[in-house]
Motif scaffolding. Structure first.
Motif, mmCIF file in Angstrom:
data_model
loop_
_atom_site.group_PDB
_atom_site.id
_atom_site.type_symbol
_atom_site.label_atom_id
_atom_site.label_comp_id
_atom_site.label_asym_id
_atom_site.label_seq_id
_atom_site.Cartn_x
_atom_site.Cartn_y
_atom_site.Cartn_z
ATOM 1 N N VAL A 209 0.833 -1.234 -0.083
ATOM 2 C CA VAL A 209 -0.087 0.049 0.117
ATOM 3 C C VAL A 209 0.988 1.275 0.025
ATOM 4 O O VAL A 209 1.862 1.431 0.696
ATOM 5 C CB VAL A 209 -0.750 -0.017 1.363
ATOM 6 C CG1 VAL A 209 -1.940 1.258 1.248
ATOM 7 C CG2 VAL A 209 -1.866 -1.220 1.175
ATOM 8 N N SER A 214 4.997 3.058 3.006
ATOM 9 C CA SER A 214 5.626 1.752 3.726
ATOM 10 C C SER A 214 7.209 1.613 3.267
ATOM 11 O O SER A 214 7.541 0.447 3.815
ATOM 12 C CB SER A 214 4.599 0.732 3.322
ATOM 13 O OG SER A 214 4.445 0.788 1.825
ATOM 14 N N SER A 225 1.087 -12.732 0.868
ATOM 15 C CA SER A 225 0.807 -13.619 -0.068
ATOM 16 C C SER A 225 1.230 -15.137 0.478
ATOM 17 O O SER A 225 0.551 -15.969 0.063
ATOM 18 C CB SER A 225 1.409 -13.328 -1.381
ATOM 19 O OG SER A 225 2.775 -13.318 -1.378
HETATM 20 P P1 ADP Z 1 5.345 -6.035 3.698
HETATM 21 O O1 ADP Z 1 4.746 -5.749 4.980
HETATM 22 O O2 ADP Z 1 6.540 -6.866 3.535
HETATM 23 O O3 ADP Z 1 5.080 -5.066 2.555
HETATM 24 P P2 ADP Z 1 2.898 -7.963 3.272
HETATM 25 O O4 ADP Z 1 2.619 -8.830 2.135
HETATM 26 O O5 ADP Z 1 3.202 -8.395 4.743
HETATM 27 O O6 ADP Z 1 4.196 -7.355 2.913
HETATM 28 O O7 ADP Z 1 1.875 -6.482 3.246
HETATM 29 C C1 ADP Z 1 1.546 -6.203 2.035
HETATM 30 C C2 ADP Z 1 1.101 -4.609 2.235
HETATM 31 O O8 ADP Z 1 0.002 -4.650 3.130
HETATM 32 C C3 ADP Z 1 2.023 -3.777 3.141
HETATM 33 O O9 ADP Z 1 2.996 -3.206 2.414
HETATM 34 C C4 ADP Z 1 0.968 -2.695 4.007
HETATM 35 O O10 ADP Z 1 0.966 -1.663 3.102
HETATM 36 C C5 ADP Z 1 -0.153 -3.542 3.987
HETATM 37 N N1 ADP Z 1 -0.328 -4.123 5.472
HETATM 38 C C6 ADP Z 1 -0.105 -5.569 5.851
HETATM 39 N N2 ADP Z 1 -0.618 -5.445 7.094
HETATM 40 C C7 ADP Z 1 -1.065 -4.167 7.535
HETATM 41 C C8 ADP Z 1 -1.820 -3.835 8.765
HETATM 42 N N3 ADP Z 1 -1.529 -4.525 9.645
HETATM 43 N N4 ADP Z 1 -2.050 -2.347 8.781
HETATM 44 C C9 ADP Z 1 -1.847 -1.729 7.701
HETATM 45 N N5 ADP Z 1 -1.354 -2.025 6.492
HETATM 46 C C10 ADP Z 1 -0.867 -3.266 6.331
#
Ligand code: ADP
Length: 268
Positions: A209, A214, A225
């Motif tokens: 996102v 991030s 995923s």
């Molecule tokens: P990463 O954290 O390594 O980017 P993830 O697949 O775990 O990859 O998460 C994908 C995206 O989803 C994150 O980059 C973040 O933007 C969003 N995301 C995941 N968990 C949360 C959360 N608890 N709160 C807000 N956004 C989240």
């Protein structure tokens, strides 16, 4: 990039050589990028077990010598983390050899309540600035059919994210409940949250996102995923509800272990 050779006009042989050289350079650069990403992923994945072991060894060092209970608990927790690290290292090796990691699903009888409790304790220890609240609705242990290390991996991905994407209110709620033939674990944070549109995309590979927001938090958009794929393989599921700037709740479900499964695996 700067070291590329400009392609000269009018000389076929030189043009050809320049092209070959530039292609080689592109391939090398891609290879270097992939290696860098790989090293980054390994370091990231190994950070949690190392931090957990560090915490336990510190406890051991301070009190464990005189307290057999601490000695026992910290030693077995450390051994479990080593086991997890071995799985991670194997998966990383697989990943470095192949484009696609093959997941080795292993149906074993796994005490989900104990593992949730253990990860709750681990996260409390490695993130003392956070409030972790456990809401345990069960009055006895419940078993699910999943490789223990895979269940831990899923929980760590979700707990890591809850911590990573909570900036203001540092509070994480974990709940575990049984309903009919399934167990549900929910992990709720009061952090950044996301839009409805993003909730539909975050389970895809490499999706993150708002990259700018991030990027500085580290990560590669793979965690969720992987969690989704693992859960699918064990006939479970994952879902999210989120409100931008208010937080998110991730729910996973897994079917409760049935004794007959054990007999089936033994017979086959
Ligand atoms: P990463 O954290 O390594 O980017 P993830 O697949 O775990 O990859 O998460 C994908 C995206 O989803 C994150 O980059 C973040 O933007 C969003 N995301 C995941 N968990 C949360 C959360 N608890 N709160 C807000 N956004 C989240």
């Amino acid at each position: 990039s700067q070291s590329r050779i400009d392609i000269p006009d009018g000389n076929d042989e030189l043009t050809h050589l320049s092209n070959v050289f530039n292609d080689m350079l592109d391939k090398m650069q891609l290879y270097i990028e992939q290696q860098k990403q790989f090293v980054e992923d390994v370091s990231h994945e190994l950070r949690t077990p190392v931090a957990v072991m560090e915490g336990h060894l510190k406890l051991l060092n301070r009190w464990g010598k005189d307290d057999p209970e601490i000695l026992d608990e910290s030693l077995s927790a450390s051994l479990q983390e080593i086991d997890r690290m071995k799985t991670l290292v194997q998966e990383m090796l697989d990943l470095s050899r192949a484009e696609q990691v093959e997941i080795h699903y292993k149906n074993e009888k796994t005490p989900i309540r104990q593992i949730v409790l253990q990860n709750y304790n681990n996260f409390k220890m490695i993130h003392p600035d956070f409030d972790f609240i456990l809401d345990d609705d069960l009055d006895q242990e419940i078993y699910v059919s999943i490789y223990r290390n895979h269940l831990e991996q899923i929980l760590i991905i979700l707990l890591d994210n809850a911590v990573k994407y909570s900036t203001k209110r540092k509070e994480v709620h974990i709940s575990i409940a049984a309903q009919e033939n399934t167990v549900q674990v929910a992990i709720q944070d009061y952090g950044e949250g996301m839009t409805q549109e993003d909730t539909e995309k975050i389970f895809g590979r490499f999706y993150r996102v708002d990259k700018a927001r991030s990027r500085h938090k580290g990560g590669n958009g793979l965690g969720l995923s992987i969690a989704k794929e693992l859960l699918k393989g064990y006939r479970g599921d994952i879902s999210v509800e989120s409100v931008l700037d208010h937080g998110s709740i991730f729910r996973i479900t897994l079917p409760i272990y049935e004794e007959t499964e054990d007999q089936v695996t033994k017979e086959s």
